[in-house]
Design a protein around this motif. Sequence first.
Motif, PDB file in Angstrom:
ATOM      1  N   ASP A  84       8.021  59.344  71.601  1.00  0.00           N
ATOM      2  CA  ASP A  84       8.114  60.793  71.744  1.00  0.00           C
ATOM      3  C   ASP A  84       8.502  61.139  73.177  1.00  0.00           C
ATOM      4  OD1 ASP A  84       7.452  61.425  69.140  1.00  0.00           O
ATOM      5  OD2 ASP A  84       5.306  61.393  69.532  1.00  0.00           O
ATOM      6  N   SER A  87       8.411  67.361  76.293  1.00  0.00           N
ATOM      7  CA  SER A  87       9.259  68.559  76.207  1.00  0.00           C
ATOM      8  C   SER A  87      10.174  68.643  77.424  1.00  0.00           C
ATOM      9  CB  SER A  87       8.381  69.809  76.118  1.00  0.00           C
ATOM     10  OG  SER A  87       7.596  69.776  74.944  1.00  0.00           O
ATOM     11  N   ASP A 101      12.099  69.287  72.088  1.00  0.00           N
ATOM     12  CA  ASP A 101      11.172  68.216  71.724  1.00  0.00           C
ATOM     13  C   ASP A 101      11.936  67.219  70.861  1.00  0.00           C
ATOM     14  OD1 ASP A 101       9.032  69.316  73.049  1.00  0.00           O
ATOM     15  OD2 ASP A 101       8.355  70.477  71.316  1.00  0.00           O
TER      16      ASP A 101
END
Length: 279
Positions: A84, A87, A101
């Motif tokens: 991940d 942001s 994102d």
Amino acid sequence: MYMQLPLHVLLQVGTIVLAIVLTIILLIIVISILAYSIRIVPEYQRIVKLRLGKYKGIYGPGIVFIIPVIDRPITMDLRVISIDLSSQRALTKDNVEVTIDAAVYMRVIDAAKAVLSVTDYRSATATLGAAVLRDVIGMVDLDTLLTQREEVAKKIASIIDEHVSPWGVKVTAVAIKDIKLPDTLIRAMAAQAEAERMRRAKVILAQADYEASQMYLKAAETYNKNPISLTLRQLDTLLEVAKEHNLILVVPSSLEVTTLSTLAAAALKKQQEGSSATQ
């Protein structure tokens, strides 16, 4: 009274106990060495072996033997993993600030390169992915980013994959999970969408009026060519009006007397039917 054992007997007992303790310790050491030396590698993993600091090879799947102290095994997972990306704030080509994102999906295809070429391939890929994401967002405008999200994600994935290939890593995909826009821009886009819907509605109404006018024009041409059709149309209109009670009808002088008689008879019949139904 306790019986005192001879000294030689005590020495023999002590020797036996010491031998048992040493045997147990030796067994523990042997079992520990065997547990460390014998590795069972599953199908989705590989072991990169360094012997005295030098690259020895890639081993697995199955049973792999490790020499304690001399060999250093490094286990690598070959399955697809996701990273991940935090942001990321970036400016689009038309100077709109957005927050993205995203996630990077990758897998190790060369375990040796992943160990020898980079310290931590996951952290390095995440850092590189964040930089590439901002760069690509800066090359497209907002409309392209919103309408062609999949194409933008493929472009990001191809650029990241090109940079991480020397590390023995393959980037399979990049997913843009969310695109956050400024509140002022969201309100402006909502107003624009509302104006577009109103424009379409007005265009549809104008098109309907135009088609209706064309039909009226054709009907007028037909009535002009065939006066009987116009008379029949007038009769239909008068019959509809005659259904209402207590009305005074003003009939055009162009209608014949027989036509008026027929109309009066039809109206009287309607009225009689209504009275009988009421009774």
